[in-house]
Design a protein around this motif. Structure first.
Motif, PDB file in Angstrom:
ATOM      1  N   TRP A  20      -9.900  -1.090  -4.364  1.00 17.09           N
ATOM      2  CA  TRP A  20      -9.424  -2.359  -3.799  1.00 17.09           C
ATOM      3  C   TRP A  20      -9.029  -3.249  -4.975  1.00 17.09           C
ATOM      4  O   TRP A  20      -9.728  -4.169  -5.383  1.00 17.09           O
ATOM      5  CB  TRP A  20     -10.508  -3.011  -2.946  1.00 17.09           C
ATOM      6  CG  TRP A  20     -10.022  -4.234  -2.225  1.00 17.09           C
ATOM      7  CD1 TRP A  20     -10.201  -5.534  -2.617  1.00 17.09           C
ATOM      8  CD2 TRP A  20      -9.282  -4.295  -1.010  1.00 17.09           C
ATOM      9  NE1 TRP A  20      -9.612  -6.395  -1.722  1.00 17.09           N
ATOM     10  CE2 TRP A  20      -9.041  -5.646  -0.708  1.00 17.09           C
ATOM     11  CE3 TRP A  20      -8.795  -3.334  -0.142  1.00 17.09           C
ATOM     12  CZ2 TRP A  20      -8.348  -6.064   0.403  1.00 17.09           C
ATOM     13  CZ3 TRP A  20      -8.104  -3.755   0.973  1.00 17.09           C
ATOM     14  CH2 TRP A  20      -7.891  -5.104   1.242  1.00 17.09           C
ATOM     15  N   TRP A  39      -2.813   0.278  -4.003  1.00 16.90           N
ATOM     16  CA  TRP A  39      -2.218  -1.055  -3.832  1.00 16.90           C
ATOM     17  C   TRP A  39      -1.437  -1.362  -5.095  1.00 16.90           C
ATOM     18  O   TRP A  39      -1.940  -1.219  -6.207  1.00 16.90           O
ATOM     19  CB  TRP A  39      -3.300  -2.109  -3.648  1.00 16.90           C
ATOM     20  CG  TRP A  39      -3.983  -2.052  -2.331  1.00 16.90           C
ATOM     21  CD1 TRP A  39      -5.212  -1.529  -2.065  1.00 16.90           C
ATOM     22  CD2 TRP A  39      -3.488  -2.547  -1.087  1.00 16.90           C
ATOM     23  NE1 TRP A  39      -5.507  -1.665  -0.735  1.00 16.90           N
ATOM     24  CE2 TRP A  39      -4.467  -2.292  -0.110  1.00 16.90           C
ATOM     25  CE3 TRP A  39      -2.312  -3.183  -0.705  1.00 16.90           C
ATOM     26  CZ2 TRP A  39      -4.304  -2.645   1.225  1.00 16.90           C
ATOM     27  CZ3 TRP A  39      -2.145  -3.536   0.628  1.00 16.90           C
ATOM     28  CH2 TRP A  39      -3.137  -3.275   1.578  1.00 16.90           C
ATOM     29  N   GLU A  65      -8.233  -0.780   4.903  1.00 19.12           N
ATOM     30  CA  GLU A  65      -6.980  -1.333   4.388  1.00 19.12           C
ATOM     31  C   GLU A  65      -6.817  -2.823   4.641  1.00 19.12           C
ATOM     32  O   GLU A  65      -5.901  -3.439   4.091  1.00 19.12           O
ATOM     33  CB  GLU A  65      -5.775  -0.564   4.966  1.00 19.12           C
ATOM     34  CG  GLU A  65      -5.477  -0.824   6.421  1.00 19.12           C
ATOM     35  CD  GLU A  65      -6.361  -0.060   7.397  1.00 19.12           C
ATOM     36  OE1 GLU A  65      -6.102  -0.167   8.605  1.00 19.12           O
ATOM     37  OE2 GLU A  65      -7.318   0.630   6.989  1.00 19.12           O
ATOM     38  N   HIS A  71      -8.604   4.454   6.215  1.00 20.66           N
ATOM     39  CA  HIS A  71      -8.426   4.161   4.794  1.00 20.66           C
ATOM     40  C   HIS A  71      -9.769   3.752   4.211  1.00 20.66           C
ATOM     41  O   HIS A  71     -10.584   3.141   4.891  1.00 20.66           O
ATOM     42  CB  HIS A  71      -7.409   3.024   4.595  1.00 20.66           C
ATOM     43  CG  HIS A  71      -6.010   3.440   4.844  1.00 20.66           C
ATOM     44  ND1 HIS A  71      -5.375   3.198   6.041  1.00 20.66           N
ATOM     45  CD2 HIS A  71      -5.122   4.090   4.062  1.00 20.66           C
ATOM     46  CE1 HIS A  71      -4.148   3.683   5.978  1.00 20.66           C
ATOM     47  NE2 HIS A  71      -3.967   4.224   4.785  1.00 20.66           N
ATOM     48  N   LEU A  96       0.872  -1.176   0.000  1.00 25.93           N
ATOM     49  CA  LEU A  96       0.000   0.000   0.000  1.00 25.93           C
ATOM     50  C   LEU A  96       0.905   1.221   0.000  1.00 25.93           C
ATOM     51  O   LEU A  96       1.757   1.371   0.882  1.00 25.93           O
ATOM     52  CB  LEU A  96      -0.923   0.014   1.220  1.00 25.93           C
ATOM     53  CG  LEU A  96      -1.891   1.191   1.290  1.00 25.93           C
ATOM     54  CD1 LEU A  96      -2.820   1.234   0.072  1.00 25.93           C
ATOM     55  CD2 LEU A  96      -2.705   1.147   2.575  1.00 25.93           C
TER      56      LEU A  96
END
Length: 144
Positions: A120, A59, A105, A87, A30
């Protein structure tokens, strides 16, 4: 990252080699990318704060470092003041017609969106380059 005008833009790995049960892909990192630019490749730590993000947290994997697009300048511990208070990532379930949900996260569902909100998913170095270019208002690198 070095910009076309020779200035440097800085990022930070805030979580590294995260296991799959807590990341979009096993071994994901991340990262934060900040809006501060410098004429030297040495950032001032005081300028690398969550309130200075250029784009939402991302990511990614180690390929940008392996290929030489990202360079590690130093390794320093991450403190609570270095991280966003919370997050947020938008997750669309694979193979689902569902509209998606917001997660933290670790992939845990959160009740609402909070900004900055990322995706994501694992982003390639090219995706990162394109989105940084867009945020800075500079031309994207040509596709080869």
């Amino acid at each position: 990252m070095q910009l076309p005008n020779g200035a440097y833009l800085f990022g930070r790995v805030v979580f590294a080699n995260v296991p799959q049960e807590r990341a979009p892909m096993p071994g994901a990192h991340l990262i934060y990318i900040y809006d501060r630019r410098s004429q030297t490749p040495q950032p001032l730590p005081s300028q690398l704060r969550p309130g200075r993000l250029l784009i939402a947290p991302i990511w990614t994997n180690a390929l940008a470092w392996t290929k030489g697009y990202f360079q590690t300048i130093r390794n320093q511990p991450i403190g609570d003041f270095d991280l966003l208070r919370e997050h947020c990532f938008f997750m669309v379930p694979l193979g689902s017609a569902a509209s998606g949900k917001f997660v933290d996260e670790t992939g845990k569902e959160v009740g609402r969106r909070s900004d900055p909100c990322g995706e994501w998913a694992l982003a390639s170095y090219r995706w990162i380059d394109d989105h940084v270019s867009d945020a800075l208002g500079i031309s994207r690198a040509p596709e080869e």
